[in-house]
Scaffold this motif. Structure first.
Motif, PDB file in Angstrom:
ATOM      1  N   LEU A  77       0.819  -1.206   0.000  1.00 45.93           N
ATOM      2  CA  LEU A  77       0.000   0.000   0.000  1.00 45.93           C
ATOM      3  C   LEU A  77       0.860   1.266   0.000  1.00 45.93           C
ATOM      4  N   ALA A  78       2.049   1.165   0.581  1.00 43.58           N
ATOM      5  CA  ALA A  78       2.938   2.322   0.653  1.00 43.58           C
ATOM      6  C   ALA A  78       3.745   2.520  -0.630  1.00 43.58           C
ATOM      7  N   GLU A  79       3.739   1.514  -1.515  1.00 42.57           N
ATOM      8  CA  GLU A  79       4.514   1.613  -2.743  1.00 42.57           C
ATOM      9  C   GLU A  79       3.898   2.637  -3.694  1.00 42.57           C
ATOM     10  N   GLU A  80       4.766   3.328  -4.402  1.00 45.16           N
ATOM     11  CA  GLU A  80       4.305   4.273  -5.408  1.00 45.16           C
ATOM     12  C   GLU A  80       4.161   3.549  -6.739  1.00 45.16           C
ATOM     13  N   SER A  90       1.881   1.921 -10.014  1.00 44.74           N
ATOM     14  CA  SER A  90       0.631   1.272 -10.393  1.00 44.74           C
ATOM     15  C   SER A  90      -0.038   0.581  -9.211  1.00 44.74           C
ATOM     16  N   SER A  91      -1.338   0.815  -9.066  1.00 41.18           N
ATOM     17  CA  SER A  91      -2.102   0.129  -8.027  1.00 41.18           C
ATOM     18  C   SER A  91      -2.157  -1.366  -8.293  1.00 41.18           C
ATOM     19  N   PHE A  92      -2.215  -1.731  -9.578  1.00 38.68           N
ATOM     20  CA  PHE A  92      -2.238  -3.148  -9.906  1.00 38.68           C
ATOM     21  C   PHE A  92      -0.921  -3.811  -9.528  1.00 38.68           C
ATOM     22  N   GLU A  93       0.201  -3.133  -9.767  1.00 41.21           N
ATOM     23  CA  GLU A  93       1.500  -3.708  -9.421  1.00 41.21           C
ATOM     24  C   GLU A  93       1.642  -3.878  -7.916  1.00 41.21           C
ATOM     25  N   ALA A  94       1.049  -2.958  -7.141  1.00 44.95           N
ATOM     26  CA  ALA A  94       1.070  -3.104  -5.680  1.00 44.95           C
ATOM     27  C   ALA A  94       0.301  -4.354  -5.272  1.00 44.95           C
ATOM     28  N   LEU A  95      -0.879  -4.557  -5.873  1.00 47.67           N
ATOM     29  CA  LEU A  95      -1.668  -5.752  -5.584  1.00 47.67           C
ATOM     30  C   LEU A  95      -0.912  -7.001  -6.030  1.00 47.67           C
ATOM     31  N   ARG A  96      -0.298  -6.931  -7.191  1.00 48.66           N
ATOM     32  CA  ARG A  96       0.457  -8.070  -7.724  1.00 48.66           C
ATOM     33  C   ARG A  96       1.599  -8.459  -6.789  1.00 48.66           C
ATOM     34  N   SER A  97       2.374  -7.475  -6.323  1.00 46.43           N
ATOM     35  CA  SER A  97       3.507  -7.790  -5.443  1.00 46.43           C
ATOM     36  C   SER A  97       3.024  -8.407  -4.145  1.00 46.43           C
TER      37      SER A  97
END
Length: 220
Positions: free
Chosen positions: A91-94, A96-103
């Motif tokens: 959630l703290a990552e800058e 793509s929102s999809f890439e945050a979910l993916r990680s």
């Protein structure tokens, strides 16, 4: 006399701190070794072998975890907390929102929750306050990741937290008669297939409705 007393206290305090740090490290080593053993060998994995792998004596293992169920409980709580921590970092990552979910999904899959789930039936209370709090934290953070990606138009809107939780469990669970190590090489591939299915715009209409956490817990 005063300086000697102060030095003695300082030495005693330092020894106490070192003892606590050693205990924490031993506990973490035991939990790591136990998670690996339970994933591969199931709930009846040898506790003696877990102690050897962790590099501790049997007495140390039993001092932290008096029986097998206590160790299972400790593993599940540690895994759940790590997954929640990874969701917070995502959630703290800058970007793509999809890439945050993916990680996050890949990090959660690495914990092999699906391999751990079957062994808990009948020997683990899902309503135990400590673990329930950790589970609710995971669910809340996962929901935030999904909703953020949906608002960005990167994830289809007809899925929910229950769909992701269910997929993580199923995709990391060994097939009947197939050892966990044999499916390890395929988990990343199939998790990516699942993630591709989450992308917006949706390529098909899903039957039924999004899996809810309440429905998934009906038999608990």
């Amino acid at each position: 006399m005063g300086s000697t007393t102060t030095a003695t206290k300082r030495t005693a305090t330092g020894g106490a701190h070192k003892g606590r740090a050693d205990a924490v490290r031993n506990r973490e080593r035991i939990l790591h070794a136990a998670r690996e053993a339970f994933v591969v060998h199931g709930a009846e994995a040898s506790l003696d072998e877990i102690a050897r792998t962790a590099g501790v004596g049997n007495a140390t293992l039993y001092r932290h975890f008096p029986d097998r169920d206590a160790l299972l409980h400790g593993v599940v709580h540690a895994v759940t907390e790590r997954i929640a921590d990874r969701a917070e970092r995502a959630l703290a990552e800058e970007g793509s929102s999809f890439e945050a979910l993916r990680s996050f999904v890949f990090a959660a899959a690495e914990e092999r929750v699906g391999a751990l789930c079957p062994m808990l039936s009948g020997r683990f209370d899902p309503h135990e306050p400590h673990c329930q709090t950790s589970r609710e934290r995971v669910e809340r953070l996962t929901g935030e990741l999904i909703r953020r990606a949906q608002r960005a138009g990167e994830v289809r809107t007809d899925i929910g937290v229950g769909d992701v939780m269910l997929a993580l469990s199923q995709l990391t669970r060994p097939l009947p008669g197939v050892g966990c190590r044999r499916i390890e090489r395929f988990v990343e591939r199939h998790v990516q297939l699942f993630l591709d299915g989450l992308r917006a715009p949706a390529q098909s209409a899903l039957p039924g409705h999004a899996a809810t956490l309440e429905e998934l817990r009906e038999d608990l």
